[in-house]
Design an enzyme around this catalytic site. Structure first.
Site, short mmCIF file in Angstrom:
data_model
loop_
_atom_site.label_atom_id
_atom_site.label_comp_id
_atom_site.label_asym_id
_atom_site.label_seq_id
_atom_site.Cartn_x
_atom_site.Cartn_y
_atom_site.Cartn_z
N ASP A 387 -12.97 -2.42 10.59
CA ASP A 387 -12.21 -3.54 11.13
C ASP A 387 -10.72 -3.15 11.26
OD1 ASP A 387 -12.40 -3.35 8.30
OD2 ASP A 387 -11.68 -5.39 8.05
N GLU A 580 -3.78 4.36 2.22
CA GLU A 580 -5.13 3.98 2.64
C GLU A 580 -5.66 4.88 3.75
OE1 GLU A 580 -7.06 -0.15 4.45
OE2 GLU A 580 -5.00 0.38 4.91
#
Length: 647
Positions: A387, A580
């Site tokens: 996503d 991340e």
């Protein structure tokens, strides 16, 4: 001039590391912690972000005096930022180790992951861990809600007894049947979902779990598997096993392994990795309890049958599977304005202002079937873990994806393996006896359909199959290479896929998620974080393992080196930052698509890095040979090592 300065800085760093590697004596300096920290920050942190990076313009030189009045000069961004980090770690200690300040970069990153980061990322849902777990920076509510399954009586009793002690805590008991309609009523009442606890007499102790880090303070589905790969490498099988127990709890009480244990994820699962986790825990320790394995293998099979093999939901008429995120309306976890790009189109269609359209659509005063289908695709894309991506936007629920079906093929062969190796080729699942052959037959059937519908023999690769249009979606994606990892490919297919991988997705810093599929025709189109030029840890880890399994050692060394070099370079230049994700083309953590980059906001020292990024570093180091490790610590540019003519 700036680029030349960077190259010179890397050269000096490399020379310094080589010189220091021969130093055997560890010098420990006694100092006034607060005084040195304040002086160092005042001198070197010139942009005031509580970090020492290549963007600071300080003198890059700091002197420490030991107890014998001997001076020790610390030079360069990397060593000065290490000093800052050591001062932050040693807050109550009045000594500093010069060895720690001058530690080789890969050794330092790996050591901090093993000894510091995993513990800082560990949570539990019980009295001791409640305050930390319930806090959610993504929510603006003061009430801290804990949702508990109606049939977990012990948890209900335990947490209700804590409501007076935790003033903001509100315990909510979930109904037996959790429907999309019910979950929609929770959109303005977000909270965390309870997880497993350890049965220890009268004491209630939550099973620990590892969170991704940054603003993500819950247990995420596929993150947990990749984190567990790192945990097993770092001798933390206890945490990996606890993650498996929490997976089993979610299947038992919520019907699926959730996107994450938040209330707004109750209708959504994640990419299936439970069988891989269970098998790797077993391979890490063959003497593990057979009862424990049986309990968790039962839940693996239950998830396979009840989540993935339900016709018309996630099992399609092709015999292959899709992601299908159930739910109603606009996904509530997104940031304000996230969907404005698409909602503006429908507001104009209905001759309403954007705000008025949002209100009427959210309150179900206005129904638009086309927009409803868009959000079905969007929730399915979020269920995929990707996503968001242009590859899946407005089409995900119509796709048999290569990635998902590779994962389910691996479920089938993993279940077969465990039944044969652990349970003497006979496993009782709810009164039905399964053998390894039963599951291998399922795997062979899936492989056959995948090769029929997804394999392009002209290009030499697998592609997602749109079962509505009955056509392959010809988008190069890292997920197209999951068959290497799952063991689906023939030798010829693997050979052709490896060539295609290097031709289409390999960049200076590793493997890009996709090739460039951005919408160039619309300047206002959103950037998608799971698309080119970004690269993500799970893709790298699976493809490395897939290459090794198919005998491509040389290619694995290159891809591991490229990824670790990028992580190490950014950590050296930016005060130990482990984020991340990365832009693998520009080789930077400065990624601003959609939500930005998690794991970059900290003072003095990153407390935890980022879960699956930490794991990718430990896994990569376990693969890298000594020559490449030496080059890594010298930050030798991968393009100076790997020539295109080599392939």
């Amino acid at each position: 001039m700036r680029i030349q300065n960077f190259k010179f800085q890397y050269l000096i760093l490399g020379i310094a590391i080589l010189f220091l590697s021969g130093c055997k004596e560890n010098v420990v300096i006694k100092l006034s912690h607060k005084e040195v920290l304040e002086k160092l920050v005042a001198q070197e942190d010139t942009d005031g972000d509580k970090k020492i990076t290549i963007e600071d313009i300080g003198p890059k030189k700091f002197e420490l005096i030991d107890a014998k009045k001997n001076p020790h000069v610390i030079k360069g961004t990397y060593h000065l930022s290490n000093l800052l980090q050591e001062l932050a770690i040693a807050e109550d200690i009045d000594t500093i180790s010069i060895d720690r300040i001058k530690e080789a970069p890969s050794d330092r990153i790996s050591r901090l992951i093993k000894t510091r980061f995993w513990d800082n990322l560990t949570r539990s849902i019980d009295k001791e861990g409640l305050a930390k777990v319930l806090g959610d920076t993504k929510s603006n509510t003061d009430t801290l809600r804990l949702y508990i399954p109606i049939d977990d009586k012990k948890a209900v009793s335990y947490f209700q007894s804590l409501e007076n002690e935790f003033q903001k805590l509100k315990v909510v008991i979930l109904p037996k049947e959790i429907t999309p309609e019910y979950v929609k009523t929770l959109n303005d009442k977000p909270g965390i979902l309870n997880l497993a606890h350890i049965k220890n007499g009268e004491n209630y102790q939550g099973q620990p779990f590892v969170v991704p880090g940054g603003r993500f303070n819950e247990m995420y589905g596929w993150d947990s598997y990749f984190e567990s790969v790192g945990l097993l490498i770092d001798d933390r099988a206890d945490l990996a096993m606890a993650m498996a127990d929490n997976f089993a709890y979610q299947i038992q009480h919520y019907g699926k392994i959730l996107n994450a244990n938040r209330s707004y994820y109750l209708t959504r699962t994640q990419p299936p990795f439970f069988s891989s986790l269970l098998k790797e825990i077993y391979l890490n320790n063959n003497n593990i309890s057979k009862d424990w394995l049986a309990k968790n293998l039962t839940m693996v099979i239950q998830e396979y049958q009840s989540v993935w093999m339900q016709k018309g939901v996630r099992l399609t008429t092709t015999g292959l599977n899709r992601f299908y995120g159930e739910g109603i309306g606009i996904p509530p976890e997104t940031e304000e304005g996230h969907f404005d790009f698409i909602l503006n189109k429908y507001a104009k269609k209905h001759s309403l202002s954007l705000q008025k359209f949002k209100e009427r659509y959210t309150n179900e005063e206005l129904i638009d079937e086309e927009l409803g289908q868009y959000f079905t695709h969007d929730r399915s894309m979020r269920e995929s873990g990707h996503d968001t991506s242009n590859r899946l936007d407005d089409v995900c629920a119509d796709l048999n994806t290569v990635g998902l079906n590779s994962l389910l093929y691996k479920y089938e062969v993993d279940i077969a393996y465990l039944i044969k190796e652990v349970f003497d080729n006979s496993f009782d699942y709810k009164g039905k006896l399964f053998t390894a052959e039963d599951w291998l037959a399922k795997a062979e059937k899936r492989k056959g359909i995948m090769n029929d519908l997804m394999w392009d023999d002209t290009i030499g690769g697998y592609y997602d199959y749109n079962f509505i249009t009955q056509k392959q979606q010809k988008i190069e994606s890292a997920t197209n290479y999951f068959p290497l990892w799952a063991g689906i490919c023939s030798d010829d297919q693997a050979s052709r896929m490896v060539k295609q991988l290097f031709a289409s997705l390999v960049q200076k810093g590793g493997i890009a998620s996709t090739f460039d599929i951005a919408d160039k025709t619309n300047a206002t189109a959103p950037q998608r974080q799971w698309d080119y030029p970004n690269g993500w840890a799970p893709h790298q880890m699976m493809i490395w393992r897939g290459l090794i399994a198919n005998g491509y050692q040389k290619e694995t060394q290159e891809l591991v080196y490229r990824w670790l070099w990028m992580i190490t370079k950014n950590a050296v230049n930016y005060n130990g930052t482990i984020p991340e994700k990365y832009d693998v083309v520009r080789c930077t953590h400065k990624v601003y698509a959609e939500y930005g980059n998690v794991g970059t906001d900290f003072d003095y020292i990153t407390p935890s890095g980022f879960g699956w990024m930490n794991a990718s570093y430990q896994l990569g180091l376990s693969f890298l040979n000594k020559d490449f490790k030496d080059k890594l610590n010298q930050l030798v540019d991968p393009d100076d090592i790997f020539k295109k003519t080599d392939r």
